[in-house]
Design a protein around this motif. Sequence first.
Motif, PDB file in Angstrom:
ATOM      1  N   ASN A   1     -25.598  17.379  49.121  1.00 31.28           N
ATOM      2  CA  ASN A   1     -26.376  18.615  49.097  1.00 31.28           C
ATOM      3  C   ASN A   1     -26.318  19.230  47.702  1.00 31.28           C
ATOM      4  OD1 ASN A   1     -27.946  20.695  50.445  1.00 31.28           O
ATOM      5  ND2 ASN A   1     -26.168  22.027  50.188  1.00 31.28           N
ATOM      6  N   VAL A   2     -27.410  19.889  47.313  1.00 33.15           N
ATOM      7  CA  VAL A   2     -27.480  20.603  46.037  1.00 33.15           C
ATOM      8  C   VAL A   2     -28.012  21.998  46.305  1.00 33.15           C
ATOM      9  CG1 VAL A   2     -28.409  20.620  43.700  1.00 33.15           C
ATOM     10  CG2 VAL A   2     -27.948  18.440  44.821  1.00 33.15           C
ATOM     11  N   ASP A   3     -27.366  22.997  45.701  1.00 31.15           N
ATOM     12  CA  ASP A   3     -27.791  24.388  45.892  1.00 31.15           C
ATOM     13  C   ASP A   3     -27.835  25.078  44.527  1.00 31.15           C
ATOM     14  OD1 ASP A   3     -28.429  26.664  47.587  1.00 31.15           O
ATOM     15  OD2 ASP A   3     -26.507  27.461  46.939  1.00 31.15           O
ATOM     16  N   TYR A   4     -28.802  25.973  44.341  1.00 29.02           N
ATOM     17  CA  TYR A   4     -28.963  26.666  43.066  1.00 29.02           C
ATOM     18  C   TYR A   4     -28.902  28.179  43.282  1.00 29.02           C
ATOM     19  CZ  TYR A   4     -30.603  22.142  41.369  1.00 29.02           C
ATOM     20  OH  TYR A   4     -30.698  20.817  41.052  1.00 29.02           O
ATOM     21  N   THR A   5     -28.180  28.869  42.390  1.00 29.37           N
ATOM     22  CA  THR A   5     -28.108  30.324  42.386  1.00 29.37           C
ATOM     23  C   THR A   5     -28.761  30.820  41.108  1.00 29.37           C
ATOM     24  OG1 THR A   5     -26.021  30.278  43.621  1.00 29.37           O
ATOM     25  CG2 THR A   5     -26.568  32.314  42.454  1.00 29.37           C
ATOM     26  N   TYR A   6     -29.702  31.770  41.255  1.00 29.29           N
ATOM     27  CA  TYR A   6     -30.473  32.239  40.100  1.00 29.29           C
ATOM     28  C   TYR A   6     -30.035  33.645  39.698  1.00 29.29           C
ATOM     29  CZ  TYR A   6     -33.534  28.293  41.078  1.00 29.29           C
ATOM     30  OH  TYR A   6     -34.026  27.030  41.282  1.00 29.29           O
ATOM     31  N   GLN A   7     -30.061  33.905  38.384  1.00 28.94           N
ATOM     32  CA  GLN A   7     -29.687  35.216  37.864  1.00 28.94           C
ATOM     33  C   GLN A   7     -30.436  35.430  36.549  1.00 28.94           C
ATOM     34  OE1 GLN A   7     -25.475  36.075  37.884  1.00 28.94           O
ATOM     35  NE2 GLN A   7     -25.621  37.278  36.018  1.00 28.94           N
ATOM     36  N   THR A   8     -30.913  36.628  36.323  1.00 29.65           N
ATOM     37  CA  THR A   8     -31.616  36.948  35.087  1.00 29.65           C
ATOM     38  C   THR A   8     -30.747  37.867  34.232  1.00 29.65           C
ATOM     39  OG1 THR A   8     -33.767  36.757  36.172  1.00 29.65           O
ATOM     40  CG2 THR A   8     -33.696  37.945  34.074  1.00 29.65           C
ATOM     41  N   VAL A   9     -30.492  37.432  32.991  1.00 28.43           N
ATOM     42  CA  VAL A   9     -29.672  38.195  32.051  1.00 28.43           C
ATOM     43  C   VAL A   9     -30.486  38.393  30.777  1.00 28.43           C
ATOM     44  CG1 VAL A   9     -27.538  38.269  30.721  1.00 28.43           C
ATOM     45  CG2 VAL A   9     -27.551  37.232  33.010  1.00 28.43           C
ATOM     46  N   LYS A  10     -30.784  39.635  30.453  1.00 30.03           N
ATOM     47  CA  LYS A  10     -31.556  39.972  29.246  1.00 30.03           C
ATOM     48  C   LYS A  10     -32.835  39.143  29.169  1.00 30.03           C
ATOM     49  CE  LYS A  10     -27.563  41.492  26.554  1.00 30.03           C
ATOM     50  NZ  LYS A  10     -26.767  41.303  25.306  1.00 30.03           N
ATOM     51  N   GLN A  11     -33.569  39.146  30.262  1.00 35.95           N
ATOM     52  CA  GLN A  11     -34.871  38.471  30.376  1.00 35.95           C
ATOM     53  C   GLN A  11     -34.768  36.948  30.343  1.00 35.95           C
ATOM     54  OE1 GLN A  11     -37.258  40.604  31.164  1.00 35.95           O
ATOM     55  NE2 GLN A  11     -35.659  42.146  30.894  1.00 35.95           N
ATOM     56  N   THR A  12     -33.570  36.426  30.398  1.00 35.94           N
ATOM     57  CA  THR A  12     -33.385  34.972  30.418  1.00 35.94           C
ATOM     58  C   THR A  12     -32.922  34.535  31.804  1.00 35.94           C
ATOM     59  OG1 THR A  12     -32.806  34.922  28.071  1.00 35.94           O
ATOM     60  CG2 THR A  12     -32.179  33.016  29.391  1.00 35.94           C
ATOM     61  N   LYS A  13     -33.668  33.645  32.416  1.00 31.04           N
ATOM     62  CA  LYS A  13     -33.294  33.175  33.750  1.00 31.04           C
ATOM     63  C   LYS A  13     -32.178  32.137  33.629  1.00 31.04           C
ATOM     64  CE  LYS A  13     -35.840  30.274  36.123  1.00 31.04           C
ATOM     65  NZ  LYS A  13     -36.924  29.702  36.957  1.00 31.04           N
ATOM     66  N   LEU A  14     -31.075  32.402  34.302  1.00 26.81           N
ATOM     67  CA  LEU A  14     -29.943  31.491  34.325  1.00 26.81           C
ATOM     68  C   LEU A  14     -29.779  30.939  35.734  1.00 26.81           C
ATOM     69  CD1 LEU A  14     -27.362  33.505  32.193  1.00 26.81           C
ATOM     70  CD2 LEU A  14     -28.889  31.689  31.435  1.00 26.81           C
ATOM     71  N   VAL A  15     -29.294  29.711  35.812  1.00 28.85           N
ATOM     72  CA  VAL A  15     -29.157  29.037  37.099  1.00 28.85           C
ATOM     73  C   VAL A  15     -27.773  28.416  37.189  1.00 28.85           C
ATOM     74  CG1 VAL A  15     -30.165  27.348  38.667  1.00 28.85           C
ATOM     75  CG2 VAL A  15     -31.620  28.479  36.974  1.00 28.85           C
ATOM     76  N   GLN A  16     -27.167  28.555  38.349  1.00 31.35           N
ATOM     77  CA  GLN A  16     -25.880  27.920  38.607  1.00 31.35           C
ATOM     78  C   GLN A  16     -26.063  26.872  39.690  1.00 31.35           C
ATOM     79  OE1 GLN A  16     -22.675  30.478  40.057  1.00 31.35           O
ATOM     80  NE2 GLN A  16     -21.272  29.476  38.640  1.00 31.35           N
ATOM     81  N   ALA A  17     -25.616  25.660  39.409  1.00 27.84           N
ATOM     82  CA  ALA A  17     -25.798  24.548  40.357  1.00 27.84           C
ATOM     83  C   ALA A  17     -24.493  24.250  41.077  1.00 27.84           C
ATOM     84  CB  ALA A  17     -26.270  23.302  39.612  1.00 27.84           C
ATOM     85  N   THR A  18     -24.606  24.063  42.396  1.00 27.54           N
ATOM     86  CA  THR A  18     -23.464  23.675  43.220  1.00 27.54           C
ATOM     87  C   THR A  18     -23.799  22.371  43.921  1.00 27.54           C
ATOM     88  OG1 THR A  18     -22.865  25.994  43.612  1.00 27.54           O
ATOM     89  CG2 THR A  18     -21.938  24.348  45.103  1.00 27.54           C
ATOM     90  N   LEU A  19     -22.939  21.382  43.769  1.00 28.89           N
ATOM     91  CA  LEU A  19     -23.142  20.080  44.396  1.00 28.89           C
ATOM     92  C   LEU A  19     -22.083  19.838  45.454  1.00 28.89           C
ATOM     93  CD1 LEU A  19     -24.907  19.673  41.817  1.00 28.89           C
ATOM     94  CD2 LEU A  19     -24.120  17.299  41.782  1.00 28.89           C
ATOM     95  N   GLU A  20     -22.516  19.323  46.585  1.00 31.15           N
ATOM     96  CA  GLU A  20     -21.587  18.857  47.612  1.00 31.15           C
ATOM     97  C   GLU A  20     -21.608  17.332  47.587  1.00 31.15           C
ATOM     98  OE1 GLU A  20     -22.587  20.532  51.368  1.00 31.15           O
ATOM     99  OE2 GLU A  20     -22.433  22.610  50.666  1.00 31.15           O
ATOM    100  N   LEU A  21     -20.433  16.740  47.514  1.00 28.50           N
ATOM    101  CA  LEU A  21     -20.321  15.291  47.402  1.00 28.50           C
ATOM    102  C   LEU A  21     -19.280  14.774  48.375  1.00 28.50           C
ATOM    103  CD1 LEU A  21     -20.048  16.619  44.184  1.00 28.50           C
ATOM    104  CD2 LEU A  21     -21.042  14.388  43.774  1.00 28.50           C
TER     105      LEU A  21
END
Length: 471
Positions: A440-460
Amino acid sequence: MSISGINFVPHIWNQAYNPIMWSVASNQTNQPNFKYVFDLYVNGDTNYTYRLKQNPNPAGNGMIDVSSYLQPYTDVDLYAPETAIYNDWYGNSANTAATVQVKVGEEYSVNGALTMFNGSGVTGSPAYDLSTVEGASSASPNLVRVLAAALPYEEAVEIMGKNTTNYYFWSDYIMDGDGKFLKRQTGDIYVYDYDCHALAFLNWWDQGATFRKAVQLVQIKQYDANNTLLSTENIQNVESGGGGPQTSSAYTSQSFSRNSLLLYFQCGPKNLQTQGVWNANTAYYTVQAFGKTSATGLPTPGSALSELVTFRITDSCTDLYPRVRVSWLNDLGGRDYWNFTMLYQKSTNSAGETYQQANYNYSGDYPVPVESDLSNATKNDAWLRGGNKSFNKVVTQTFQIQTDFLLQDEVDFLGAIPESPQVWIYVGDEDVPKLVTVTNVDYTYQTVKQTKLVQATLELSYSKVTKKQNV
């Protein structure tokens, strides 16, 4: 009375998991029981490896796709040069790249007897040699080179359609001055000082001079934090070091060899430590392939054949979790890497079956332990018996790993992990990786100073399970 035309041919470099196709025409298709006959000569076989017979298609042509016949010859399990326990700098392609030569003829009935023709109107086995977009190479006439690659459908179709552009897609990866390594990651590569890494590259340039067709050496330069050069290592590409095709650095010409069509070069900090060339003060280092500029026997590097790849050392002292280094087979047939540092959470599942065992020992001397003979363990083991017993127990380990916040292009790059058919990981400073399956792969999104940042979580989950004892 022969093969009358070649409609379509592949490029000389090809992907095993995309179509590798020829289309030919004959002026004998009206003969009774007519078939095209294609002989495939794999990896230099002197006798045909496969013989395919095919009816003409509605347009009267013979059209074949040989990719499925080449896939078993591109074994992607052999990436030993990546691990720190591998002794050689280079790893060759004896089992990971293949070649095929295709000859076509015809078969039809003559006076009621089924007869084979060589493609030029003469009876005999197929002998009409099928070429490529690039034409015959003096080093490897009409040999198609096949890599363990699987490009996206749209990209593969575009490559096939470029039948007037020599090499096309793969021209970027030929070591001809700025050739790329077989990786999808761009920019600098960040590694810990205990990371393993390998760069794969194509190792034959048809247009190069006879002394410049294959890579001469790979150069490693180490620098400190002040950009001061600490050391330069010229790692000669010779058979004794796992590479080739040359047997000595004193060569003045190079001969084509399938075994060295694609090479892997180990270049992670852990690999450099194993080889005894690592400098503890290294802040970053560069890797680049070179080729000779003249037919000299000297081992000194000539001019650059490849891009310059920079590796930057990352400090691991502040990590809350052991870093998990993910290595995956990419669509080019090389490998890419990424370190997951924000989370490592492991779970264990020990599934199994159970059965109910009788509480009394009906097979021994006593049904239960007796006080008169407690010292005789073989007769008083009935206390072990009875109740719910476990068998066929298998332990499976699963875990979650997580990146720091990423930019969109980094997310796109990591999107290849769940698509890859082969993923393995190093946990902490392990020397030998473990095979895993991405569940499984899951993404968490966050915007910092107009820049979209993404954090990826992998289940293995670990691909290899542990079977426990039956009792």
